[in-house]
Write an enzyme that holds these catalytic residues in place. Structure first.
Site, short mmCIF file in Angstrom:
data_model
loop_
_atom_site.label_atom_id
_atom_site.label_comp_id
_atom_site.label_asym_id
_atom_site.label_seq_id
_atom_site.Cartn_x
_atom_site.Cartn_y
_atom_site.Cartn_z
N GLY A 1 0.86 -1.19 0.00
CA GLY A 1 0.00 0.00 0.00
C GLY A 1 0.88 1.23 0.00
O GLY A 1 1.46 1.60 -1.01
N ARG B 1 13.52 10.78 10.60
CA ARG B 1 14.17 9.48 10.78
C ARG B 1 15.46 9.36 9.97
O ARG B 1 16.49 8.94 10.49
CB ARG B 1 13.20 8.35 10.45
CG ARG B 1 13.62 7.02 11.02
CD ARG B 1 12.53 5.97 10.87
NE ARG B 1 11.32 6.35 11.60
CZ ARG B 1 10.08 6.10 11.17
NH1 ARG B 1 9.89 5.45 10.03
NH2 ARG B 1 9.03 6.48 11.87
N THR C 1 -3.75 -13.64 2.96
CA THR C 1 -4.79 -14.43 2.29
C THR C 1 -5.23 -13.81 0.97
O THR C 1 -5.85 -14.49 0.16
CB THR C 1 -6.04 -14.58 3.18
OG1 THR C 1 -6.48 -13.28 3.60
CG2 THR C 1 -5.74 -15.41 4.41
N GLY C 2 -4.93 -12.55 0.76
CA GLY C 2 -5.35 -11.90 -0.47
C GLY C 2 -5.02 -10.43 -0.43
O GLY C 2 -4.38 -9.95 0.51
N ILE C 3 -5.46 -9.73 -1.47
CA ILE C 3 -5.24 -8.28 -1.53
C ILE C 3 -6.59 -7.59 -1.47
O ILE C 3 -7.48 -7.87 -2.31
CB ILE C 3 -4.51 -7.87 -2.82
CG1 ILE C 3 -3.15 -8.56 -2.90
CG2 ILE C 3 -4.36 -6.36 -2.90
CD1 ILE C 3 -2.27 -8.04 -4.02
N ILE C 4 -6.77 -6.72 -0.51
CA ILE C 4 -8.01 -5.96 -0.39
C ILE C 4 -8.05 -4.97 -1.56
O ILE C 4 -7.09 -4.22 -1.79
CB ILE C 4 -8.04 -5.22 0.96
CG1 ILE C 4 -8.07 -6.23 2.10
CG2 ILE C 4 -9.24 -4.27 1.03
CD1 ILE C 4 -7.72 -5.65 3.46
N GLU D 1 -3.00 -9.04 7.04
CA GLU D 1 -1.75 -8.46 6.52
C GLU D 1 -1.33 -9.05 5.18
O GLU D 1 -0.16 -9.36 4.96
CB GLU D 1 -0.63 -8.59 7.57
CG GLU D 1 -1.02 -7.95 8.91
CD GLU D 1 0.11 -7.92 9.94
OE1 GLU D 1 1.27 -8.06 9.55
OE2 GLU D 1 -0.19 -7.73 11.13
N TYR E 1 2.94 3.24 24.49
CA TYR E 1 3.81 3.32 23.32
C TYR E 1 5.19 3.73 23.83
O TYR E 1 5.32 4.76 24.49
CB TYR E 1 3.24 4.38 22.39
CG TYR E 1 3.83 4.44 21.00
CD1 TYR E 1 3.13 3.92 19.91
CD2 TYR E 1 5.06 5.05 20.76
CE1 TYR E 1 3.65 4.00 18.62
CE2 TYR E 1 5.58 5.11 19.47
CZ TYR E 1 4.87 4.59 18.41
OH TYR E 1 5.37 4.67 17.12
#
Lengths: 534, 534
Positions: B129, B389, B264-267, B261, B451
């Site tokens: 993505g 970063r 299983t496939g691509i949204i 993630e 965090y």
């Protein structure tokens, strides 16, 4: 075995019933509605009128024998859930599908031993909480090649095991009934405030297994949102998730359990998130010139961020039939509550939205609301409703319900189609008109959860078959309009054909594969969620 | 292929960077902190300094060739996510695991053809993505027996396909970046208000696949709650759920997709629930005598039902290092917002709770909050952080983060253990002290999502290895205290060992079986969520 006995043929315990006044009210309402003088009343079934097949399972291991019952009462009690369809068959003295064994584990070790035994002899297992299913979820109507059916009743697993006050959570056994849970939580000043209509006769484990929806009309409506972790026993062993307030570590393991309806295992305990008891409560009843003005108001409220506790729009006929309001107009039962701060301003904002849509405030109340408000009358009818069912069946009156959820943009068409389809199905099937009414049980910013109730007078001998035919017409109508086959009644055996249409095909295959890993022999509640093999 | 080019080695687009002032501030802060005079600065990698393995996949079918890129820029860009660990290796010019092919489907038909091809040649597929993963979710470091790796970048699937204003929902393609989504929704007066720190460089599909958590500090924190339905392409075909506001029909099919993630496939698209743009906003900054007084206040707020939009408790050192507040005390960044009604009273109630716990209000603001408030300074540091970063890596400063969630009753021990373990690991591994700080990103009635950020000065040549060793110590500490391995950073390849410890074993088997039904050859993001075969 159970000290206070449940009625084997109807809702509630043996010491509970509708009052004579309630029964007279039901009679007069429906005599008037159907234009008849009086009802022939059939007596409820007695155990000695019932004939059961001899149990197919005979050789119960000695170690398990003390947990197992095969007497007529237990087998009859566990033959059905509590829908009209179930009741119609019970009043016909039809208990053809009684389970062969009813087992009462006292602890998890008992349950492990029972599951091992069932797996070994390939008996189908039906997990049984309060038995309040209205979709055939606990009915032992299983076609596959099993040596018999063992219903496992979780009655004795009813303790609160641990309370974490700081995190406002508790670890609770799954067999606990609603009132027992609330009573025990009250000792800690806590509450789950999860009050489905089945509250009195349903269990925590049942709520989780069926993804029940409860008290809150908006926001966190489902039990799903109150589950911190789940422990489930499967034929392959225990499945227990870590107790966490939230986690983004992969797909949620709890969401793989919630909604499986016993098809992969039996939930034994859960950490649940609790609430403080509400200190501030306000309520109001609003009426609208017509149903769709009410719908528009409720939609605006659902998108306002106000999150009312109660926001139940009831159409004019249902308001009249429940003796809540006779003004020929719909009512909105509105309420807000909070443990910490006054909620009057939220209520006033919601009432403003109602007025913007032509709403007229009938009454307002503080606290739990007096019983003489319209909302109070409605609530009473709601709570007492299940107790009326046996008396309606005895009088040959069919009263069934179904519910769905649909985006706001699809609601008007769904509503029209459903009312029209079911009204016509009633005439076609029974030969005379009935009633079909609608209310909202829950609302979301992107759509409502409408709940439909129909009443009709079927042939006395064919009550089950005729009611089922109407239910099928209703399910087809809901499905064709893009609604879900169930918002909170679950799938059970009744909804399976529509559920299979609704869910993604690949999801059906993926879930079946999941099931096989924990239930290799397919003994867990066969035919529910995963279809029995053809 | 992409008009505005992303930096291949660091956060952001090529036309974006930290300003010279920001870089000076970073330098002076950390020179002071580590007690050194100056930093040696390594130049960022240039393409011509990098050597890639020749692609293992050579024979791209003619029909797919126009979608596929094998040039150095594309392969380098898709070699890593955007963690410090990734950056450390990129600054070492280590691109040993570049994908063999980078494919850019223009539509679903392209994607089907690409998946078919990969399945046929048994190439591993990495869905890509925004590429902002900080857990190795998009890193083509795959051990199994594949003919190569094809990274599929969803860049061009970035349209809003449909808006349902009445239901306040939209159907959106999964490859849309955050700013693009909000810009297009704004035309309809709507917003998703989903602002993870990665917002600028992450996509709707990525948020759903990884169960991202966003803007709202309480209540509906996860993208999960904004998903109405999902369409995903798997090697076995499409998986699409019905668009519904809510459903209790079996386990949720969408929850079987969220958090997978890409395993299983691509949204490809999703119906999402939207919000109205907030009209009322208030903010405040509160300081506390010590961290645990702040914790107690935040716990009380989390259980009050007030649901603040912002409720980020930042410890004293983190407040100081981000130049938000130099008072040597923790701060609470608090905020409420609503599209419909003023939220001042909510804010005042929350501030009262803070005062009950020793809180002192530093400032209050209306609207989005001026940048000169403490909260404004903190927010700016938060948004700009990812841009710093590369400059920290260039200066040899390790800055890594990890996050978790834990019940309130377990927080104090987790906090102490983690701070202690990581502080000591830094000394042990790097030979000198670093910093370890904590804030809350999200809060729930039953626990916080803490965090942690650590900074240290590793050996220049072993930055990756040393940082990884410290991360492992941190993960062990979190796990041993009952925290989740991730609240919202996802599992990726980095967290797999701890994820496997955390999840129920049977769930691991059940999910692997699910995966096999839709991804028979195991080509989808191998090693993520489901371990690669040993």
């Amino acid at each position: 075995m159970t000290e206070r006995r449940r009625k084997f043929y109807a809702w509630g315990f043996e010491d509970q019933s509708a009052t004579p006044e309630e029964i007279r009210l039901v009679e007069s309402t429906w005599a008037e509605q159907f234009g008849i003088d009086r009802f022939d009343v059939i007596d409820p079934p007695k155990l000695d009128e019932i004939e059961l097949q001899p149990p197919r399972i005979r050789n119960i291991p000695t170690s398990l024998a003390p947990l197992c019952r095969q007497d007529k009462y237990e087998r009859a009690l566990h033959s059905y859930g509590r829908s009209f369809l179930d009741g119609a068959r019970m009043f016909k003295r039809d208990f053809a599908h009684a389970p062969d064994v009813v087992a009462y584990p006292r602890n998890e070790a008992d349950l492990v031993a029972l599951l091992d035994w069932c797996d070994e002899i390939r008996a189908a297992v039906i997990p049984f909480g309060g038995g309040s299913s209205v979709v055939g979820g606990v009915n032992p109507e299983i076609k596959g090649d099993y040596t018999g059916v063992v219903t496992i009743d979780m009655w004795y697993l009813n303790e609160i095991l641990e309370v974490d006050r700081e995190s406002r959570s508790a670890r609770v056994q799954a067999g606990i009934y609603g009132p027992d849970l609330e009573r025990k939580l009250k000792e800690h000043g806590l509450t789950l405030r999860f009050f489905p209509q089945s509250f009195e006769m349903s269990t925590l484990g049942g709520w989780i297994a069926t993804r029940a929806a409860g008290h809150f009309a908006s926001g966190a409506t489902y039990i799903d949102d109150y589950v911190e972790s789940i422990r489930m026993l499967t034929p392959a062993g225990p499945w227990e998730s870590r107790r966490l307030p939230a986690s983004g570590a992969g797909p949620s393991p709890d969401r793989f359990v919630m909604g499986t309806e016993g098809s992969t295992g039996i939930i034994t305990e859960s950490w649940i998130r609790l609430l403080e008891r509400p200190r501030y409560k306000v309520g109001a009843t609003v009426t609208f010139p017509d149903f769709h003005s009410g719908v528009a108001a409720v939609r605006a409220i659902s998108q306002s961020g106000l999150d009312p506790t109660n926001c139940r729009l009831v159409d004019a006929l249902e308001a009249q039939l429940t003796k809540s309001y006779d003004g020929g107009k719909p009512i909105l039962v509105l309420g807000f509550e909070s443990p910490r701060y006054p909620v009057d301003s939220e209520q006033q904002l919601a009432l403003e939205i109602c007025r913007d849509h032509g709403g007229e405030v009938l009454d307002q109340s503080e606290g739990s609301g007096a019983n003489n408000t319209v909302s109070g009358l409605w609530r009473n009818a709601f709570i007492r409703g299940p107790y009326y069912r046996e008396h309606m069946i005895a009088r040959g009156i069919c009263r069934e319900t179904f519910e769905t959820a649909v985006p706001w943009s699809g609601f008007r068409q769904l509503h029209e189609t459903v009312i029209d389809t079911v009204s016509r199905a009633i005439v076609r099937v029974t030969g005379r008109p009935g009633t079909v009414t609608c209310r909202f049980t829950h609302i979301y910013p992107n759509g409502p959860a409408p709940y439909f109730t129909f009443h009709c007078l079927p042939d006395r001998d064919r009550m089950y078959e005729q009611c089922l035919e109407i239910k099928h017409a209703a399910a087809d109508a809901v499905d064709s309009c893009g609604g879900t086959i169930t918002h909170h009644h679950a799938v059970g055996r009744l909804h399976m054909p529509w559920y299979q249409r609704q869910r993604p095909d690949l999801f059906g295959l993926a879930f079946a594969a999941s099931k096989r890993t924990v239930d290799t022999n397919g003994i867990m509640n066969p035919g529910v969620i995963v279809p029995e093999k053809p």
